[in-house]
Scaffold this motif. Structure first.
Motif, PDB file in Angstrom:
ATOM      1  N   ALA A 242       0.846  -1.195   0.000  1.00  0.00           N
ATOM      2  CA  ALA A 242       0.000   0.000   0.000  1.00  0.00           C
ATOM      3  C   ALA A 242       0.883   1.247   0.000  1.00  0.00           C
ATOM      4  O   ALA A 242       1.947   1.268   0.617  1.00  0.00           O
ATOM      5  CB  ALA A 242      -0.911   0.003   1.220  1.00  0.00           C
ATOM      6  N   ARG A 244       0.112   4.097   1.295  1.00  0.00           N
ATOM      7  CA  ARG A 244      -0.366   4.990   2.339  1.00  0.00           C
ATOM      8  C   ARG A 244       0.838   5.628   3.037  1.00  0.00           C
ATOM      9  O   ARG A 244       1.710   4.919   3.558  1.00  0.00           O
ATOM     10  CB  ARG A 244      -1.169   4.149   3.338  1.00  0.00           C
ATOM     11  CG  ARG A 244      -1.880   4.899   4.429  1.00  0.00           C
ATOM     12  CD  ARG A 244      -2.500   3.890   5.413  1.00  0.00           C
ATOM     13  NE  ARG A 244      -3.295   4.509   6.443  1.00  0.00           N
ATOM     14  CZ  ARG A 244      -4.615   4.633   6.390  1.00  0.00           C
ATOM     15  NH1 ARG A 244      -5.270   4.166   5.350  1.00  0.00           N
ATOM     16  NH2 ARG A 244      -5.273   5.209   7.363  1.00  0.00           N
ATOM     17  N   SER A 371      -1.239  10.490   6.327  1.00  0.00           N
ATOM     18  CA  SER A 371      -2.098   9.341   6.049  1.00  0.00           C
ATOM     19  C   SER A 371      -3.543   9.816   6.030  1.00  0.00           C
ATOM     20  O   SER A 371      -3.950  10.630   6.862  1.00  0.00           O
ATOM     21  CB  SER A 371      -1.909   8.288   7.139  1.00  0.00           C
ATOM     22  OG  SER A 371      -2.782   7.210   6.957  1.00  0.00           O
ATOM     23  N   ASN A 372      -4.323   9.332   5.081  1.00  0.00           N
ATOM     24  CA  ASN A 372      -5.725   9.744   4.982  1.00  0.00           C
ATOM     25  C   ASN A 372      -6.578   8.888   5.910  1.00  0.00           C
ATOM     26  O   ASN A 372      -6.769   7.700   5.657  1.00  0.00           O
ATOM     27  CB  ASN A 372      -6.204   9.589   3.544  1.00  0.00           C
ATOM     28  CG  ASN A 372      -7.622  10.090   3.341  1.00  0.00           C
ATOM     29  OD1 ASN A 372      -8.359  10.341   4.293  1.00  0.00           O
ATOM     30  ND2 ASN A 372      -8.022  10.236   2.096  1.00  0.00           N
ATOM     31  N   LEU A 375      -9.406   6.637   4.454  1.00  0.00           N
ATOM     32  CA  LEU A 375      -9.172   5.503   3.577  1.00  0.00           C
ATOM     33  C   LEU A 375      -9.569   4.201   4.256  1.00  0.00           C
ATOM     34  O   LEU A 375      -9.424   4.033   5.461  1.00  0.00           O
ATOM     35  CB  LEU A 375      -7.696   5.447   3.176  1.00  0.00           C
ATOM     36  CG  LEU A 375      -7.219   6.484   2.171  1.00  0.00           C
ATOM     37  CD1 LEU A 375      -5.744   6.284   1.896  1.00  0.00           C
ATOM     38  CD2 LEU A 375      -8.015   6.401   0.871  1.00  0.00           C
ATOM     39  N   GLY A 376     -10.031   3.274   3.443  1.00  0.00           N
ATOM     40  CA  GLY A 376     -10.393   1.961   3.958  1.00  0.00           C
ATOM     41  C   GLY A 376      -9.193   1.037   3.991  1.00  0.00           C
ATOM     42  O   GLY A 376      -8.057   1.453   4.162  1.00  0.00           O
ATOM     43  N   GLY A 377      -9.452  -0.239   3.790  1.00  0.00           N
ATOM     44  CA  GLY A 377      -8.397  -1.237   3.889  1.00  0.00           C
ATOM     45  C   GLY A 377      -8.708  -2.198   5.022  1.00  0.00           C
ATOM     46  O   GLY A 377      -9.720  -2.056   5.724  1.00  0.00           O
ATOM     47  N   ASN A 394     -12.064   3.671  10.065  1.00  0.00           N
ATOM     48  CA  ASN A 394     -12.008   4.991   9.440  1.00  0.00           C
ATOM     49  C   ASN A 394     -13.277   5.792   9.739  1.00  0.00           C
ATOM     50  O   ASN A 394     -13.587   6.752   9.053  1.00  0.00           O
ATOM     51  CB  ASN A 394     -11.786   4.883   7.931  1.00  0.00           C
ATOM     52  CG  ASN A 394     -12.903   4.119   7.228  1.00  0.00           C
ATOM     53  OD1 ASN A 394     -13.783   3.578   7.884  1.00  0.00           O
ATOM     54  ND2 ASN A 394     -12.868   4.087   5.913  1.00  0.00           N
TER      55      ASN A 394
END
Length: 537
Positions: A242, A244, A371-372, A375-377, A394
């Protein structure tokens, strides 16, 4: 002799014929030239063959060997007995050797393959059909065949191993050792395993499969670590691919390598400070043992750090500091006054770097972004015999999401502090209690078995800091308080009121919400419900 009746693999195996088919052309020409110079016959496909030939190096097209042209837009080119027979044949098996002679199959001693850039294609947000076309078929098939036959065949799948291959050939008079072939085979199977993991994970997401029957996890080694949480535990750090921004993508400018605990704590610090976007103003988070011991906004990063530090100066010693803006010299100067393990920020100016250069044990990391938090994950946690998998937390609450449940409503200033406290509580281990005043934490209670105990511990820390700062009253007086989950009884809420809290933010949802609301009204508190909890075990 039967097919499986083989002798032990030879300690060394000659490399006389190589098949090269790579998507990533980095180092291709240099490798091909080095192999040709060592007398290795080269076979290749498509763009790889063209690049080698254009460099003036002799190469034979696989299509000439198989007698079939590349077809179906390149989908079919190496899936042929002339290729797989050359990779899979056991050189000490009479039946295999006879079959090779009968059908004119030449042995392939070295396979150099890297795969279609599927992961990169997905990361770019390509559509479904484009992603499908970037699933490699022939490459993994050849890799698995060659790696299975590592008794005789060397398999190289990473550009970073080209130099090791050439060094191995030079050290062994154009041959490779069994130990080297074994190592390359393990790397090869790990690569195809990670590749299939990426494909299956992407497809599960594309199909909306939240819990597929089988889920595969893969990572690429970033570094081996001195040890794990404790010196008797071995450990390593893997990246999951990722992009991120955070500890996995950061540049380290100074200091010894990060430890297992450093990485864990630095990740916690940066994820927390990323809740506060640059537009929210300068912010700082100080982490100790994965829990925040101070978080604050300020007029400047220096001001934000100082306010965060004043929440719990004792715990901040030897902690991790995360900033939501580029580190400047003034902030670096005040940070350097105490021992700090790691500082992580989106950037750092030269003045800050010069100041930190005097602190050889301090690690400085920059990330080129935050870092947002939206964001999912997925997050993973191992348990005995299995893995727990869940969506990343999130969840976020805005002003309009709050429900005032008491007779007294919070003021605008209190609402701002309540939302601040809620963001921090999301990153505190449960049971979590966070007192906030004027955009800074003034007491944090984490990880207790009882919510009342977390409330008391946070208040006690505030009382201790009042003495250190020479204040006549603890900073919890006039503060707001956040609880990551509902108060099951009024006792925790009343403990917070005794510490001086005047407003409360909590999820609500307890069977005794009415009792807790009544207690808040009787204590003159304002209270809002979020309808969302943030357990962090």
């Amino acid at each position: 002799m039967t097919e499986h009746a083989t002798t032990l693999a030879p300690d060394t195996a000659p490399v006389q014929r190589a098949l090269i088919s790579v998507s990533d052309k980095t180092g291709l020409v240099d490798l091909a030239r080095a192999l040709a110079t060592r007398g290795v016959e080269l076979l290749s496909t498509g763009g790889s063959a063209k690049a080698i030939r254009d460099a003036g190096i002799a190469v034979r097209d696989v299509a000439d060997v198989t007698g079939f042209p590349e077809m179906m837009d390149g989908r079919v080119k190496t899936l042929h007995p002339m290729v797989h027979g050359g990779l899979l044949a056991l050189r000490d098996n009479a039946n295999h050797v006879s079959a090779m002679d009968e059908h004119g199959i030449g042995a392939i001693d070295l396979l150099v393959v890297n795969l279609y850039p599927f992961e990169e294609t997905v990361a770019k947000g390509a559509d479904y059909d484009t992603c499908i076309e970037n699933i490699d078929i022939g490459g993994p098939a050849m890799i698995r065949a060659a790696a299975k036959n590592h008794g005789f065949v060397t398999t190289v799948v990473d550009v970073e191993d080209y130099d090791a291959l050439l060094a191995e050939l030079d050290a062994n008079d154009g041959q490779t050792t069994y130990a080297f072939r074994q190592k390359m085979a393990q790397i090869a199977y790990a690569r195809t395993g990670a590749y299939d993991a990426a494909v299956s994970t992407w497809m599960a997401d594309a199909l909306g499969e939240a819990a597929p029957r089988r889920r595969v996890f893969a990572g690429t080694l970033a570094q081996t670590l001195r040890y794990g949480e404790n010196p008797h535990q071995s450990a390593a750090f893997y990246k999951d691919g990722a992009n991120r921004p955070g500890v996995s993508t950061a540049t380290q400018h100074q200091g010894k390598e990060l430890s297992y605990n450093n990485i864990n704590d630095t990740d916690a610090a940066f994820e927390l400070v990323s809740e506060f976007l640059p537009g929210d103003g300068p912010a700082c988070a100080i982490i100790k043992h994965a829990n925040p011991c101070g978080v604050a906004r300020g007029d400047t990063l220096k001001d934000a750090y100082q306010r965060a530090f004043d929440c719990d100066r004792t715990s901040a010693f030897g902690g991790i500091i995360a900033l939501n803006g580029a580190l400047d010299g003034d902030t670096a100067e005040v940070i350097s006054e105490i021992f700090t393990e790691v500082v992580i920020a989106p950037g750092a100016d030269q003045a800050a770097r010069d100041i930190f250069a005097k602190k050889k044990n301090l690690r400085l990391l920059t990330t080129d972004g935050l870092s947002n938090p939206a964001l999912g994950g997925l997050t993973y946690r191992q348990v005995s015999g299995g893995m727990l998998v869940q969506d990343r937390d999130n969840g976020a609450i805005a002003l309009d999401d709050l429900k005032v449940v008491t007779q007294k409503a919070p003021t605008d200033a209190q609402l701002a502090d309540l939302l601040f406290a809620w963001k921090v509580a999301k990153h505190v281990k449960s049971n979590a209690i966070v007192y906030v005043k004027d955009g800074a934490t003034v007491g944090v209670g984490a990880g207790q078995m009882s919510r009342v105990d977390s409330t008391r511990i946070a208040a006690r820390k505030s009382l201790d800091m009042a003495e250190v700062l020479g204040l006549s009253a603890p900073l919890t007086r006039g503060s707001v308080v956040a609880s990551d989950a509902f108060f099951p009884f009024p006792d925790g809420l009343l403990t917070a009121a005794e510490a001086g809290a005047v407003a409360v933010i909590q999820p609500g949802g307890s069977m005794r919400d009415d009792d807790v609301i009544k207690a808040a009204d009787e204590a003159g508190l304002a209270m809002v419900f979020t309808g969302m909890r943030h357990f962090r075990h």
